[in-house]
Design a protein around this motif. Structure first.
Motif, short mmCIF file in Angstrom:
data_model
loop_
_atom_site.label_atom_id
_atom_site.label_comp_id
_atom_site.label_asym_id
_atom_site.label_seq_id
_atom_site.Cartn_x
_atom_site.Cartn_y
_atom_site.Cartn_z
N PRO A 93 30.76 42.26 48.38
CA PRO A 93 30.35 42.39 46.98
C PRO A 93 30.04 43.86 46.67
CG PRO A 93 29.11 40.66 48.08
CD PRO A 93 29.89 41.34 49.14
N GLY A 94 30.50 44.33 45.53
CA GLY A 94 30.19 45.68 45.10
C GLY A 94 31.08 46.75 45.70
N ILE A 95 32.09 46.36 46.45
CA ILE A 95 32.93 47.36 47.10
C ILE A 95 33.93 47.95 46.10
CG2 ILE A 95 34.85 45.92 47.95
CD1 ILE A 95 32.89 48.37 50.10
N GLY A 96 34.24 47.20 45.06
CA GLY A 96 35.14 47.73 44.02
C GLY A 96 36.38 46.89 43.78
N LYS A 97 36.32 45.61 44.14
CA LYS A 97 37.49 44.73 43.96
C LYS A 97 37.84 44.59 42.48
CE LYS A 97 35.41 41.27 46.01
NZ LYS A 97 34.17 41.96 46.35
N SER A 98 36.81 44.32 41.67
CA SER A 98 37.07 44.14 40.23
C SER A 98 37.59 45.43 39.62
CB SER A 98 35.79 43.71 39.51
OG SER A 98 35.27 42.56 40.10
N THR A 99 37.05 46.56 40.08
CA THR A 99 37.48 47.86 39.56
C THR A 99 38.94 48.09 39.90
OG1 THR A 99 35.23 48.64 39.96
CG2 THR A 99 36.91 50.32 39.55
N LEU A 100 39.30 47.83 41.16
CA LEU A 100 40.69 48.03 41.58
C LEU A 100 41.64 47.16 40.76
CD1 LEU A 100 42.75 49.20 43.65
CD2 LEU A 100 42.31 47.20 45.05
N LEU A 129 33.43 46.66 29.12
CA LEU A 129 32.58 47.82 29.37
C LEU A 129 33.08 48.61 30.58
CD1 LEU A 129 30.06 48.20 27.59
CD2 LEU A 129 28.68 47.61 29.58
N ARG A 130 33.47 47.85 31.62
CA ARG A 130 33.98 48.51 32.81
C ARG A 130 35.29 49.24 32.49
NH1 ARG A 130 34.64 44.56 36.37
NH2 ARG A 130 32.81 44.85 37.67
N ALA A 131 36.15 48.56 31.74
CA ALA A 131 37.44 49.17 31.38
C ALA A 131 37.21 50.45 30.58
CB ALA A 131 38.28 48.18 30.59
N GLU A 132 36.21 50.43 29.71
CA GLU A 132 35.90 51.63 28.92
C GLU A 132 35.49 52.78 29.84
OE1 GLU A 132 32.92 51.10 25.73
OE2 GLU A 132 34.38 49.64 24.97
N ARG A 133 34.65 52.44 30.80
CA ARG A 133 34.17 53.45 31.75
C ARG A 133 35.34 54.03 32.55
NH1 ARG A 133 29.63 52.03 36.21
NH2 ARG A 133 29.82 53.91 37.45
N LEU A 134 36.35 53.21 32.78
CA LEU A 134 37.51 53.66 33.55
C LEU A 134 38.54 54.35 32.67
CD1 LEU A 134 37.99 50.44 35.69
CD2 LEU A 134 36.81 52.52 36.34
N MET A 263 35.95 56.24 45.38
CA MET A 263 35.23 55.68 44.23
C MET A 263 34.52 56.83 43.51
SD MET A 263 34.43 53.04 42.40
CE MET A 263 34.37 51.39 43.07
N THR A 264 34.90 57.07 42.27
CA THR A 264 34.27 58.14 41.50
C THR A 264 33.54 57.53 40.32
OG1 THR A 264 36.09 58.43 39.96
CG2 THR A 264 36.26 59.59 42.06
N GLY A 265 32.90 58.36 39.55
CA GLY A 265 32.18 57.88 38.38
C GLY A 265 33.10 57.25 37.35
N THR A 266 34.36 57.58 37.42
CA THR A 266 35.31 57.02 36.45
C THR A 266 36.38 56.20 37.16
OG1 THR A 266 36.52 59.09 36.57
CG2 THR A 266 35.01 58.84 34.72
N GLY A 267 35.96 55.45 38.15
CA GLY A 267 36.87 54.51 38.78
C GLY A 267 37.44 55.01 40.09
N LEU A 268 38.46 54.32 40.57
CA LEU A 268 39.04 54.64 41.87
C LEU A 268 40.10 55.70 41.71
CD1 LEU A 268 39.27 50.97 43.03
CD2 LEU A 268 37.99 52.71 44.23
P1 TYD Z 1 33.00 46.27 41.41
O1 TYD Z 1 34.43 46.52 41.12
O2 TYD Z 1 32.23 45.50 40.39
O3 TYD Z 1 32.84 45.55 42.82
P2 TYD Z 1 33.24 44.07 43.29
O4 TYD Z 1 34.09 43.47 42.24
O5 TYD Z 1 33.95 44.27 44.60
O6 TYD Z 1 31.96 43.33 43.50
O7 TYD Z 1 32.35 47.70 41.70
C1 TYD Z 1 31.01 47.79 41.75
C2 TYD Z 1 30.54 49.14 42.27
O8 TYD Z 1 31.39 50.20 41.99
C3 TYD Z 1 29.24 49.43 41.60
O9 TYD Z 1 28.27 49.60 42.64
C4 TYD Z 1 29.43 50.67 40.84
C5 TYD Z 1 30.67 51.26 41.40
N1 TYD Z 1 31.51 51.91 40.37
C6 TYD Z 1 31.65 53.28 40.37
O10 TYD Z 1 31.09 54.00 41.19
N2 TYD Z 1 32.46 53.88 39.43
C7 TYD Z 1 33.09 53.13 38.49
O11 TYD Z 1 33.82 53.71 37.65
C8 TYD Z 1 32.93 51.71 38.49
C9 TYD Z 1 33.60 50.85 37.48
C10 TYD Z 1 32.13 51.14 39.45
#
Ligand code: TYD
Ligand code: MG
Length: 467
Positions: A93-100, A129-134, A263-268
Motif C-alpha cells: 500500500p502506498g507504493i504508487g500503484k494507483s499513480t502508475l 485530484l491525483r490526476a491534477e497533481r500529476l 517518485m517525485t512530487g508530480t508523479g512517477l
Molecule cells: P498511490 O499511487 O496512492 O499508492 P498505492 O495505490 O500503491 O497505494 O501513491 C501513494 C504515495 O505516493 C503517497 O504516499 C504519496 C506519493 N505520491 C507522490 O510522492 N507524488 C505524487 O505525485 C503522487 C500522486 C503520490
C-alpha cells in the motif's frame, strides 16, 4: 454417501476444508480460515459440448500489442499490453500503484485509445485530484468509483470496448455469482474470473491492482496469479524515492526485465539510466562496499553492495542479507572459510544491496565476497573499480553472461578497472577500462587483505607521528 461440502476457505492460500481450524494445514498460516458460501458442487445439468481441435502448426498471429509510450512500463510488459490479456499489479500500500496506472491510462488516452479507470477504493474526486497533481487533468481517461463486477461489465459491454480497463483494486470488487463477503478469497477469485472472461470476450486489456501483505504475498490475489496472463510487482523502499516494476510472470513477454521509476512530487518519472541513480548515494573510501556490474534483463545495472563484518556477541553469529539471496550469501561465506582462509565463525555478517534493489544473479558473488573481505580487513576497495563473477564451491571464479555489456556500462559511468572472471579475458576491452581477471577467489581475497594491512600500518604510523 455424499461428500461434505468444503465451506471453510483459507484466506491466505485458498485451500478449502470441511472443518474450521485455527491453522491452515496447506500453508501453515494461523487464523486465516473463514466459512464461506458453499461452492456449487451440483452436477452440471447439460452434456459436454463438442469443440473443434486444431493443429499446433498453423497461422500464428503476433499478439497485437498496444504500447503505452511509457518506456519503462512497456519494457516490463514485453512491448505493451496484449489485446484481451489480464495483468495483475501487486505492491505494498502506498507504493504508487494507483499513480502508475492513472499515468498508464492517460498515456493510452493520449494515443487515442479508450481507457477506463475504475476505483473501488477512492471517490472520483480523489482520483481527479491525483490526476491534477500529476498534470493529467486534461487526459481523456474515463473514471468511475464502482465495486460491482456485474455493473462494470454491463456498463462497458455497451458502446465501444475500452482498450484498457484498470480495476483498482481487485480486493474491493464483488460479484453476485459467488456467495461470500467482499475481500474474501472466494470473492476475489470470482470477481477476477468475471473480469478475465470480459477481457477474453471483448479484447480489452485489463489491469487488476492487488495489495500485498507484509510477507510479500499478493493477499488473496495470490489465488488469482495463475488465472491471469501476467503478474507484475511494484517495489521500493519507503525511504527511497525510486520504484522498480518487475515482471514475475508473463505469458507474452520476458520475466527478467525491470522498469525503474522515481517518485517525485508530480508523479512517477522514468529513469532511463538507473545505474546513475543507484550509485548516486555512494560513500567513497569506506571499507565494505563494492560496485557490482550486474544485468537486469537486457540492461546493465551498476549497484553498490555493502557489507558489515563485526565480532559477534551471540553464540550463533548473525547472517542477515537485504536485496540478495540468503543461501547465496551462505555459500560465499563457506567458500571464504574453506578456500580463502577467512575466519568468519566469530563474526556477524550483514550484506545490503544499496538503494533497495533486489539482485538475483549469481554474478554478484565476487562483488559480495570483495565487500565482505573489505569490511573484515577494514580495507576500502578502489572507488573506480567494478566487480562481477560467479564463485564456484571449489573457490574458482566462473565467467558470467554478457561481459561486454557490463564493461561498457562501467566505462560509460567513469570506472577505470573491472575485476572479472579469468575466462572472460577474451572480451574486447573498453577504452580506458583496465581488466583485472581473477582465477581463484583466494587471490582476490589476499590482495584486498594485503591492502588492509598496509592501510592499517599507515594509520598506525600516522598515529605515532602525531604523538
Ligand atoms: P498511490 O499511487 O496512492 O499508492 P498505492 O495505490 O500503491 O497505494 O501513491 C501513494 C504515495 O505516493 C503517497 O504516499 C504519496 C506519493 N505520491 C507522490 O510522492 N507524488 C505524487 O505525485 C503522487 C500522486 C503520490
Ligand atoms: Mg491505490
Amino acid at each position: 454417501m455424499a461428500a461434505r461440502p468444503q465451506n471453510f476457505v483459507c484466506q491466505s492460500c485458498g485451500a478449502a476444508s470441511a472443518r474450521w481450524a485455527g491453522r491452515c494445514e496447506a500453508c501453515g498460516a494461523w487464523n486465516t480460515i473463514t466459512e464461506e458460501g458453499a461452492a456449487s458442487t451440483a452436477r452440471p445439468s447439460r452434456k459436454g459440448r463438442q469443440f473443434a481441435i486444431e493443429s499446433l502448426k498453423g497461422e500464428t498471429h503476433e499478439a497485437p500489442r498496444a504500447p503505452s509510450g511509457i518506456a519503462e512500463f512497456d519494457r516490463v510488459t514485453g512491448g505493451g499490453l496484449v489485446r484481451g490479456s489480464v495483468l495483475l499489479l501487486g505492491g505494498d500500500p502506498g507504493i504508487g500503484k494507483s499513480t502508475l496506472l492513472i499515468e498508464v491510462a492517460a498515456a493510452f488516452a493520449r494515443n487515442r485509445h479508450r481507457a477506463v479507470y475504475i476505483s473501488g477504493e477512492e471517490a472520483v474526486a480523489q482520483v481527479r485530484l491525483r490526476a491534477e497533481r500529476l498534470g493529467l487533468a486534461e487526459a481523456t481517461v474515463e473514471v468511475a468509483a464502482e465495486t460491482s463486477v456485474e455493473d462494470i461489465v454491463a456498463t462497458l459491454s455497451h458502446g465501444s470496448i475500452p482498450r484498457l480497463l484498470v480495476i483498482d483494486s481487485i480486493q474491493t470488487m464483488w460479484t453476485q455469482t459467488v456467495e461470500a463477503a467482499p475481500g474474501t478469497v472466494t470473492q476475489v477469485r470470482g470477481s477476477a474470473g468475471e473480469l478475465i472472461r470480459f477481457a477474453k470476450r471483448t479484447g480489452a486489456a485489463v489491469i487488476l491492482v492487488g495489495h500485498v501483505t507484509k510477507d510479500g504475498q499478493i493477499a488473496g490475489p495470490r489465488v488469482v496469479e495463475h488465472m491471469v496472463d501476467a503478474v507484475l510487482s511494484f517495489e521500493g523502499e519507503g525511504s527511497h524515492q525510486f520504484r522498480i516494476l518487475r515482471a514475475i510472470k508473463n505469458r507474452f513477454g520476458p520475466t527478467d526485465e525491470i522498469g525503474v521509476f522515481e517518485m517525485t512530487g508530480t508523479g512517477l518519472r522514468e529513469v532511463a539510466n538507473p545505474s546513475e541513480l543507484f550509485l548516486s548515494e555512494r560513500e567513497l573510501g569506506s571499507p565494505g562496499t563494492a560496485v557490482f556490474a550486474g544485468i537486469e534483463g537486457t540492461r546493465p545495472l551498476l549497484v553498490e553492495m555493502q557489507a558489515l563484518v563485526a565480532p559477534t556477541t551471540l553464540g550463533t553469529p548473525r547472517r542477515a542479507v537485504v536485496g540478495w539471496d540468503q543461501s547465496r550469501l551462505s555459500m560465499v561465506l563457506a567458500v571464504l572459510e574453506a578456500h580463502c582462509g577467512v575466519r568468519l565463525s566469530g563474526h556477524d555478517v550483514y550484506l545490503n544491496v544499496a538503494g533497495g534493489l533486489r539482485i538475483q544473479e549469481p554474478a554478484a558473488d565476487v562483488a559480495a565476497a570483495a565487500a565482505l573481505v573489505s569490511s573484515l580487513a577494514r580495507a576500502p576497495l578502489p572507488a573506480d573499480a567494478v566487480y562481477f563473477g560467479e564463485v564456484s564451491l571449489s573457490g574458482a571464479v566462473r565467467p558470467v553472461a554478457q561481459t561486454a555489456a557490463r564493461l561498457k556500462e562501467a566505462q560509460k559511468l567513469g570506472f577505470v578497472r573491472a575485476i572479472l572472471p579469468e575466462g572472460a579475458r577474451g572480451e574486447t576491452p573498453e577504452a580506458g577500462l583496465a581488466l583485472l581477471p581473477v582465477g581463484m577467489l583466494v587471490n582476490l581475497v589476499s590482495e584486498i587483505a594485503a591492502r588492509g594491512d598496509t592501510s592499517r600500518r599507515g594509520a598506525r604510523d600516522r598515529d605515532v607521528a602525531a604523538e
